[in-house]
Design a protein around this motif. Structure first.
Motif, short mmCIF file in Angstrom:
data_model
loop_
_atom_site.label_atom_id
_atom_site.label_comp_id
_atom_site.label_asym_id
_atom_site.label_seq_id
_atom_site.Cartn_x
_atom_site.Cartn_y
_atom_site.Cartn_z
N VAL A 374 23.37 -11.68 -3.90
CA VAL A 374 22.80 -12.81 -4.68
C VAL A 374 23.34 -14.37 -4.50
CG1 VAL A 374 21.30 -13.13 -7.40
CG2 VAL A 374 21.92 -10.63 -6.28
N ASN A 375 22.22 -15.37 -4.50
CA ASN A 375 22.65 -16.77 -4.11
C ASN A 375 21.36 -16.91 -5.26
OD1 ASN A 375 24.88 -17.51 -2.00
ND2 ASN A 375 23.14 -18.96 -2.61
N PRO A 376 21.74 -18.64 -5.48
CA PRO A 376 20.71 -18.65 -6.40
C PRO A 376 19.67 -20.13 -5.47
CG PRO A 376 23.14 -19.58 -7.20
CD PRO A 376 23.35 -18.63 -5.92
N MET A 377 18.92 -20.07 -5.49
CA MET A 377 18.60 -21.82 -4.17
C MET A 377 19.13 -22.00 -4.19
SD MET A 377 14.33 -20.92 -5.71
CE MET A 377 13.92 -21.98 -4.94
N PHE A 378 19.14 -23.08 -3.02
CA PHE A 378 19.96 -23.69 -2.32
C PHE A 378 19.34 -24.97 -2.59
CE2 PHE A 378 20.48 -20.40 0.75
CZ PHE A 378 21.80 -19.86 0.33
N ILE A 379 18.06 -25.31 -3.20
CA ILE A 379 17.22 -26.69 -3.48
C ILE A 379 17.34 -26.64 -4.57
CG2 ILE A 379 16.57 -28.59 -2.67
CD1 ILE A 379 17.02 -28.40 0.21
N GLU A 380 16.84 -26.95 -5.54
CA GLU A 380 16.38 -26.96 -6.91
C GLU A 380 16.75 -25.96 -7.99
OE1 GLU A 380 12.86 -28.77 -6.58
OE2 GLU A 380 13.19 -31.10 -6.78
N PRO A 381 17.71 -24.89 -8.07
CA PRO A 381 17.70 -23.68 -8.28
C PRO A 381 17.38 -23.20 -9.49
CG PRO A 381 19.71 -24.73 -8.55
CD PRO A 381 19.05 -25.29 -7.81
N LYS A 382 16.68 -21.83 -10.22
CA LYS A 382 16.30 -20.99 -10.84
C LYS A 382 17.11 -21.24 -12.20
CE LYS A 382 11.26 -20.18 -8.82
NZ LYS A 382 10.53 -21.23 -10.01
N LYS A 383 16.05 -21.31 -12.98
CA LYS A 383 17.24 -21.19 -14.75
C LYS A 383 17.99 -20.05 -15.07
CE LYS A 383 15.99 -26.24 -16.56
NZ LYS A 383 15.29 -26.59 -17.67
N ARG A 384 18.17 -19.86 -15.27
CA ARG A 384 18.85 -18.38 -15.85
C ARG A 384 17.29 -17.98 -16.45
NH1 ARG A 384 23.16 -16.33 -19.74
NH2 ARG A 384 23.08 -13.81 -19.22
N LYS A 385 16.98 -17.16 -15.55
CA LYS A 385 15.79 -15.86 -17.04
C LYS A 385 17.06 -15.48 -17.78
CE LYS A 385 12.50 -12.74 -16.23
NZ LYS A 385 12.81 -11.53 -17.30
N THR A 386 17.14 -16.16 -19.32
CA THR A 386 16.76 -15.20 -20.52
C THR A 386 17.17 -13.70 -20.88
OG1 THR A 386 15.56 -16.08 -21.86
CG2 THR A 386 17.63 -17.76 -21.61
N ASP A 387 15.73 -13.55 -20.37
CA ASP A 387 15.56 -12.15 -20.77
C ASP A 387 16.19 -10.96 -19.10
OD1 ASP A 387 14.21 -12.67 -23.10
OD2 ASP A 387 12.10 -13.35 -22.19
N PRO A 388 16.09 -9.74 -19.45
CA PRO A 388 16.67 -8.68 -18.54
C PRO A 388 15.48 -8.79 -17.98
CG PRO A 388 17.45 -8.22 -21.12
CD PRO A 388 16.35 -8.93 -21.19
N TYR A 389 15.10 -8.01 -17.08
CA TYR A 389 14.80 -8.24 -15.71
C TYR A 389 13.56 -6.70 -16.41
CZ TYR A 389 15.80 -11.92 -12.29
OH TYR A 389 16.11 -12.81 -12.09
N PRO A 390 12.87 -6.19 -16.12
CA PRO A 390 12.10 -4.77 -17.11
C PRO A 390 12.41 -3.59 -15.89
CG PRO A 390 10.41 -6.48 -16.31
CD PRO A 390 11.67 -6.86 -15.78
N CYS A 391 13.27 -3.44 -15.16
CA CYS A 391 13.68 -2.68 -14.30
C CYS A 391 13.25 -1.01 -14.56
CB CYS A 391 15.21 -2.99 -13.36
SG CYS A 391 16.05 -4.55 -13.59
N SER A 392 13.44 -1.12 -15.60
CA SER A 392 13.17 0.95 -16.63
C SER A 392 11.40 0.47 -17.16
CB SER A 392 13.82 1.12 -17.07
OG SER A 392 13.92 -0.36 -18.83
N THR A 393 10.60 -0.03 -17.09
CA THR A 393 9.73 -0.52 -17.14
C THR A 393 8.98 -0.67 -16.48
OG1 THR A 393 10.02 -2.01 -18.70
CG2 THR A 393 10.10 0.22 -19.63
N THR A 394 8.42 -1.85 -15.84
CA THR A 394 7.37 -2.76 -15.28
C THR A 394 7.78 -3.70 -13.88
OG1 THR A 394 7.63 -4.33 -17.10
CG2 THR A 394 5.94 -2.75 -17.38
N GLY A 395 9.07 -2.76 -13.68
CA GLY A 395 9.55 -3.83 -12.40
C GLY A 395 9.02 -3.60 -11.55
N TYR A 396 8.71 -2.04 -11.12
CA TYR A 396 7.93 -1.45 -9.65
C TYR A 396 6.45 -2.05 -9.33
CZ TYR A 396 7.14 1.18 -5.85
OH TYR A 396 6.44 1.68 -4.95
#
Length: 422
Positions: A374-396
């Motif tokens: 995993v690598n941040p965008m090389f230009i103007e990277p996104k800020k940290r996503k504060t909430d977890p990714y909802p992999c167990s529920t709605t990620g797909y």
């Protein structure tokens, strides 16, 4: 054989002495060390990513000593190899220079376009311009705004739904189809020429530039990521066969790909059907999906199909399936859900550029087989996503568009993941 000949030449000189053969010993040396292609750019790579990429290149490229088939690397384009979107850049340039042609009917441009969108586009763009002639979008702000509202938001300027019907959400997106259909009537070469002019303009513009198109604000610059340019150079030097697989129109990407050393035969994008030398609103199919209206694009599962079909020669329904390791790419890189299927197919290395896209980041952070980076965008990277990714529920995203948990290859559910690389 080459090393053996080198060793014999360096290790002994033969001379004929008195009818016999005498061997004159000289100083000996082992085989010359290999010169392994090496990544040159270090800035921008997170943690040990650069070292891990180099290790993967050494293990699978020319320094591996393998005499098998050439390894394959596949890259998404927009926001993976370049910052920003080259389709957006080309559309913006075309709208500002009156390069879109009046269709016979807006309804006929896209099979999912609603009657509401058809009426809105007809009203704002007018009917005075004959079909096949340029629309004056540089002056008709209402027309330009309506086109961008439908493309960017899938809604009309009054908020009505612009696309309706059924489609496989893991194979196509109506708006992605529509942007290619807007260039119907032009030759592929003409579209590439427009993209080249947009390229020159966007590369010249300073970082952070915004442009006004109609009344819309859009990104006004594009940059090649020097890190990805270096990675592609190194992969090619190491014997990898490198392809671009993009959900942008193929003639547009062909204008940009030479900037990282990729020729037209190694670009796979959305391919509109051509009639009498001109692009149409029809789109080539893949696998067992026939040429039609864009039911399958180089999008999500469609990217797997196109890779299997175009690179490995897999035909029919089988092209939609994950292939055996000998018929899968060695390395892949992407930044969004549109890339998740082909990136997870890679056997040795998978690079996820972090744009906070759920399914891709769920799989990358879970990293169940230790092949993901995993690598941040090389230009103007996104800020940290504060909430977890909802992999167990709605990620797909399921084919019908509903959301579900993200599963590993063994069927287990990926737990929610924290955003840790930003």
């Amino acid at each position: 054989m080459l090393n053996k000949r080198r060793w014999l030449a360096a290790g002994a000189a033969l001379a004929v002495v008195g009818g016999g053969i005498a061997v004159a010993q000289t100083a000996t040396a082992g085989p010359a060390p290999r010169t392994c292609p090496t990544l040159k750019v270090s800035k921008g790579w997170y943690g040990e990513n650069r070292a891990k990429l180099q290790k993967m290149i050494d293990e699978h490229g020319v320094c591996s000593g393998s005499d098998g088939a050439r390894p394959v690397a596949t890259f998404d384009w927009d926001n993976t190899v370049v910052k920003n979107d080259v389709s957006d850049a080309t559309l913006a340039w075309a709208l500002r220079h009156d390069k879109l042609l009046q269709p016979k009917s807006w309804q006929a441009t896209n099979k999912w376009l609603t009657e509401d969108a058809h009426r809105a586009l007809t009203k704002t763009c007018g009917t005075s311009v004959p079909a096949g002639r340029p629309l004056p979008t540089s002056r008709n702000t209402a027309c330009t705004d309506e086109i961008l509202d439908v493309y960017q938001d899938a809604k009309t300027s009054t908020g009505k739904t612009a696309f309706v019907g059924e489609w496989n959400h893991r194979r196509t997106v109506p708006e992605y189809v529509w942007i290619t259909q807007l260039f119907a009537g032009h030759s592929p070469a003409t579209l590439t020429s427009y993209a080249k002019q947009a390229r020159a303009e966007n590369l010249k513009a300073p970082l952070g530039t915004e442009q006004t198109v109609g009344t819309h604000k859009m990104a006004g610059y594009v940059r090649y990521y020097v890190q990805q340019k270096d990675l592609i150079r190194t992969l090619k030097a190491a014997g990898f066969n490198v392809y671009i697989v993009s959900a942008s129109s193929e003639p547009i990407v062909r204008a940009w790909a030479p900037g990282v050393g990729i020729d037209r035969d190694h670009v796979i994008g959305i391919r509109n059907l051509v009639s009498d030398g001109r692009l149409t609103t029809g789109v080539q199919g893949c696998g067992d999906v026939k040429d039609a209206h864009g039911e399958v694009l180089t999008y999500m599962d469609g990217k797997r199909c196109w890779i299997n079909q175009e690179i490995y020669g897999v035909k029919g329904a089988k092209a939609w399936q994950q292939q055996d390791r000998a018929h899968r790419v060695t390395f892949a890189a992407g930044d969004a859900e549109t890339d998740v299927t082909f990136v997870r197919d890679a056997t040795a290395g998978r690079l996820a550029i972090n744009r906070n896209k759920a399914e891709l980041m769920c799989r990358a952070y879970d990293n169940s087989d230790r092949r993901w980076l995993v690598n941040p965008m090389f230009i103007e990277p996104k800020k940290r996503k504060t909430d977890p990714y909802p992999c167990s529920t709605t990620g797909y995203t399921k084919p019908d568009g509903t959301l579900a948990p993200v599963h590993r290859p063994d069927g287990s559910v990926i737990p929610d993941q924290q955003d840790t690389v930003y």
